[in-house]
Scaffold this motif. Structure first.
Motif, PDB file in Angstrom:
ATOM      1  N   ARG A 195       0.822  -1.214   0.000  1.00 20.48           N
ATOM      2  CA  ARG A 195       0.000   0.000   0.000  1.00 20.48           C
ATOM      3  C   ARG A 195       0.859   1.268   0.000  1.00 20.48           C
ATOM      4  NH1 ARG A 195      -1.654   4.078  -0.392  1.00 20.48           N
ATOM      5  NH2 ARG A 195      -3.605   5.110   0.198  1.00 20.48           N
ATOM      6  N   PHE A 196       1.957   1.266   0.793  1.00 24.38           N
ATOM      7  CA  PHE A 196       2.725   2.491   0.998  1.00 24.38           C
ATOM      8  C   PHE A 196       4.093   2.475   0.311  1.00 24.38           C
ATOM      9  CE2 PHE A 196      -0.148   2.276   4.693  1.00 24.38           C
ATOM     10  CZ  PHE A 196      -0.869   3.442   4.455  1.00 24.38           C
ATOM     11  N   GLY A 197       4.435   1.348  -0.358  1.00 27.66           N
ATOM     12  CA  GLY A 197       5.715   1.279  -1.058  1.00 27.66           C
ATOM     13  C   GLY A 197       6.912   1.342  -0.128  1.00 27.66           C
ATOM     14  N   ALA A 198       6.727   0.958   1.141  1.00 26.48           N
ATOM     15  CA  ALA A 198       7.834   0.987   2.104  1.00 26.48           C
ATOM     16  C   ALA A 198       7.586  -0.078   3.162  1.00 26.48           C
ATOM     17  CB  ALA A 198       7.928   2.368   2.762  1.00 26.48           C
ATOM     18  N   GLN A 199       8.660  -0.734   3.579  1.00 28.43           N
ATOM     19  CA  GLN A 199       8.544  -1.736   4.637  1.00 28.43           C
ATOM     20  C   GLN A 199       8.249  -1.039   5.970  1.00 28.43           C
ATOM     21  OE1 GLN A 199       8.811  -5.184   4.949  1.00 28.43           O
ATOM     22  NE2 GLN A 199       8.666  -5.248   2.715  1.00 28.43           N
ATOM     23  N   PRO A 200       7.269  -1.535   6.718  1.00 30.24           N
ATOM     24  CA  PRO A 200       7.069  -0.988   8.065  1.00 30.24           C
ATOM     25  C   PRO A 200       8.071  -1.611   9.036  1.00 30.24           C
ATOM     26  CG  PRO A 200       5.489  -2.740   7.654  1.00 30.24           C
ATOM     27  CD  PRO A 200       6.304  -2.591   6.383  1.00 30.24           C
ATOM     28  N   GLY A 201       8.194  -1.025  10.199  1.00 25.68           N
ATOM     29  CA  GLY A 201       8.971  -1.654  11.258  1.00 25.68           C
ATOM     30  C   GLY A 201       8.217  -2.873  11.761  1.00 25.68           C
ATOM     31  N   GLU A 202       8.945  -3.954  12.037  1.00 24.28           N
ATOM     32  CA  GLU A 202       8.313  -5.194  12.482  1.00 24.28           C
ATOM     33  C   GLU A 202       8.738  -5.446  13.923  1.00 24.28           C
ATOM     34  OE1 GLU A 202       9.352  -8.434   9.944  1.00 24.28           O
ATOM     35  OE2 GLU A 202       8.288  -9.946  11.117  1.00 24.28           O
ATOM     36  N   TRP A 203       7.777  -5.749  14.799  1.00 22.10           N
ATOM     37  CA  TRP A 203       8.105  -5.851  16.222  1.00 22.10           C
ATOM     38  C   TRP A 203       7.375  -7.016  16.872  1.00 22.10           C
ATOM     39  CZ3 TRP A 203      11.702  -3.299  19.023  1.00 22.10           C
ATOM     40  CH2 TRP A 203      11.675  -3.505  20.400  1.00 22.10           C
TER      41      TRP A 203
END
Ligand SMILES: [Zn+2]
Length: 720
Positions: free
Chosen positions: A259-267
């Motif tokens: 959706r945003f073309g960027a990896q989110p932080g994963e926690w």
């Protein structure tokens, strides 16, 4: 004038300690410092600063300020609020908040750079290497690979001094999400919900919305559009998406990334410490704007948190039961209030607590009525096991077996749902009747055929399955009682030898990657019959799955705690909701011994509102949550005499207070865990009572002996 710094240490101490601020240190609230405690030097956080009054005894000085991101004031306030609510030491939630800060930094990367020295010879291979190195900083092996040359070419250039290796710190930075990218195509119902949600969040400040939609209605797309609006409205805004299961994070991360073309932080707990450190630091510096994670992500040091999404908000996995005891959904609402952020609670089967808040108008209630695409809700039928029981020694009844056969013949998939790990929940000796139990815990050992072991699911204790009964010595006398997923898998294989059968449970699927592989195999049609615990019942889309069989629909109703009916309804509605996607109608069959039970009738009629109304009525009559408050006290000890004396003294010390009833002490249903005997109190209070304050007063009146541990559980979910 010198100042005194109040420093909170990440350990179970009752309060922050005072230290002198050395001249010129210029501390600020939220600073991470090194502070002495006895002979040790510990990491702590400054939670208070005040001018020193004259005449006090001299304090030890703060050793130094750490070159680390400061904890935002809101994060510190949240930690202290959470500790007070949970009647626990503030150092406990602080320890969770600092988990990422204390993880080791990622190792610096080795990259190859040009030195400016001219190569002695310029072959085509060497020229390619130099061009690649000019464009990108790569490690020597990656440089050789990217240039299409052997590693010897790169090595020769390094030896000549044309190239050199440098170490670079990997920067704690995440790509900027782009909210302007086109989102998923929404149907009318989704679009309406997304607009309503955007308008709620657009008001700014603290707001809670319940996003309530049947399984498969596409809630994720809706909240991602709301997140896009929040990110677009403010270039600093941060978004947190909380999920109950690690297995679900992978799918949501993929959708956020697309959706945003960027990896989110994963926690979550499977994230390696250096990667955790990177997320923590990027969040603290505002350089990671979207985090997808499990419950402990709620304690990350967001400086500018504007939206929290709690997906599958009804899920009991949001309750942390050990160490610092908290419910992440409830604390998400608190954090939202402290941050002035929007909170979205999403579920197909919202908790009664959340529905009550929505009914009362405290939360905005957004309902998604239709399923995504043209999929219809499945037909749900009850199989009365009194009329059509399975054959002796089997667990699948004739009507379910027939439906599985038809589904397999059509080339479609079946999910058999049984929320019980292992092969058999009980092993007993047919010679002497002895039940195999754990040595120091009141629980039956569960047989696991894959590992050939007997396992205690509470403590993890395990032993090989013995050849002879340890009690009477009889040989080949141990028999497996009842089914777990492994046993149902065995039965399915015997019934359909040509079908591809697989098991999905936390014993067979160890980590997020394995879970993703299994889910993809199911989605790709590489599995015909999947036997699964709740790990696979949540949130996944399997387009060719048209039959769900619930092996033991009554399972969750036994044991009878406060939420047994609610949880059974939620779990089975989720499981049956997996059937039928896109254009294929689905069917769900529930095997039950009690088809007349209100939960079974509501599931069959797919009438959630009727179930909720009946359950709410019962809770209201009894003054139980959400109409009253509950807390539990669990006292445990190795010395039964001391434990008994302590709980008697504790009962005596309970404060008298209007609207509060104390029950107990009683033996806990699980009377022995890891050699510690357990006693329980249960406290019920009216909604108007500050139950945390009551429990804190009570606890302060008693001093347990060293052998006794006391845990307070506000709003307990486990009654064992
Ligand atoms: Zn025996």
């Amino acid at each position: 004038m010198s100042r005194i710094a109040s420093v909170l240490l990440p350990m179970p101490l009752p309060e922050a300690f005072d230290y002198a601020e050395p001249e010129g240190m210029g501390l600020e609230l939220g600073d991470q410092v090194a502070a002495p405690l006895g002979p040790r030097l510990l990491r702590g956080v400054v939670v208070g600063l005040r001018e020193a009054a004259g005449g006090n005894r001299p304090l030890k000085p703060v050793e130094g300020r750490l070159e680390e991101p400061r904890l935002p004031a809101n994060t510190v306030e949240f930690i202290q609020w959470a500790a007070r609510y949970a009647v626990d030491a503030p150092g406990q939630p602080l320890a969770i908040a600092l988990r990422g800060a204390r993880a080791p930094k990622p190792r610096p990367a080795r990259v190859t750079v040009l030195t400016g020295v001219e190569p002695a010879r310029a072959t085509p291979a060497r020229i390619r290497v130099l061009e690649t190195a000019r464009a990108q900083a790569l490690s020597p092996p990656d440089l050789a690979r990217a240039s299409g040359v052997s590693s010897g070419v790169v090595k020769a250039l390094l030896d000549e001094g044309v190239l050199a290796v440098r170490l670079v710190e990997s920067e704690a930075r995440f790509d900027e999400p782009d909210p302007a990218r086109p989102g998923a195509r929404l149907n009318a119902s989704q679009a309406a919900a997304a607009e309503a949600l955007k308008s709620v969040l657009g008001e700014g400040g603290f707001n809670v919305a319940l996003l309530d939609g049947v399984t498969g209605s596409g809630k994720t797309e809706v909240y991602l559009e709301a997140a896009a609006a929040v990110l677009a409205a403010d270039p600093a805004a941060q978004v947190l998406i909380l999920l109950p299961e690690i297995a679900l994070t992978q799918a949501v991360i993929a959708r956020v990334a697309s959706r945003f073309g960027a990896q989110p932080g994963e926690w979550h707990s499977d994230v390696a410490p250096p990667a955790r450190r990177r997320v923590w630091e990027a969040v603290a510096r505002g350089r990671c704007r979207i985090v997808v994670g499990a419950r402990s992500a709620l304690f990350l040091p967001f400086p500018y948190l504007k939206l929290i999404v709690v997906d599958e908000e009804h899920d009991a996995s949001f309750k942390q039961e050990e160490g610092f005891i908290y419910h992440a959904r409830d604390l998400a609402v608190v954090r939202g209030r402290i941050e002035g952020a929007g909170v979205v609670l999403a579920s197909a089967t919202p908790s009664l607590e959340t529905l009550r808040n929505a009914e009362a108008g405290r939360y905005r209630w957004l309902r998604l009525s239709t399923r995504h695409g043209v999929a219809q809700l499945p037909d749900i039928e009850l199989i009365d096991l009194r009329e059509t029981p399975p054959e002796h020694g089997r667990w699948l009844s004739p009507p379910l077996v027939k439906a599985m056969g038809e589904t397999f013949a059509r080339g479609e998939q079946t999910l058999l749902f049984l929320n019980r790990r292992g092969y058999a929940p009980l092993v007993l000796c047919k010679a002497c009747g002895e039940r195999m139990t754990a040595p120091d815990t009141d629980s039956w050992l569960v047989e696991h055929r894959y590992s050939g072991r007997l396992v205690c699911h509470l403590t993890g204790f395990s032993m090989p399955k013995p050849k002879a009964c340890p009690h009477c010595g009889a040989h080949d006398s141990l028999v497996s009682i009842g089914p777990g997923v492994e046993r149902v898998e065995e039965e399915a294989r015997n019934l359909f030898p040509e079908a591809r059968v697989a098991v999905f449970s936390s014993d067979t699927v160890f980590d997020a990657r394995e879970a993703r592989r299994m889910i993809e195999a199911m989605a790709d049609g590489q599995i015909d019959i999947l036997v699964a615990t709740q790990a696979a019942a949540k949130g996944h889309n399997f387009p060719n799955l048209t039959l769900v069989g619930v092996v033991d629909a009554d399972l969750g109703l036994r044991g009878g705690d406060l939420r047994a009916a609610e949880r059974t309804y939620q779990l089975l509605a989720q499981a049956t909701g997996r059937a039928g996607r896109r254009d294929r109608p689905g069917k769900a069959l529930l095997q039950t011994w009690a088809p007349e039970h209100a939960v079974m009738q509501a599931l069959r009629a797919q009438d959630r509102d009727a179930f909720v109304a009946a359950e709410m009525g019962e809770r209201e009559l009894a003054g139980l949550p959400p109409f009253g408050r509950l807390a539990a006290v669990i006292a445990s000890g190795t010395d039964p005499v001391q434990l008994d004396a302590f709980v008697r003294a504790m009962a005596q010390a309970a404060p008298n207070s209007e609207g509060v009833e104390v029950y107990g002490p009683a033996d806990a249903p699980l009377g022995l865990i890891r050699g510690r005997r357990r006693k329980r109190f249960l406290v019920r209070a009216d909604r108007s009572v500050d139950l945390s304050a009551y429990m804190a007063t009570w606890r302060a009146r008693v001093r347990p002996p060293a052998s006794v541990r006391v845990a307070i559980d506000i709003d307990p979910y486990s009654f064992l």
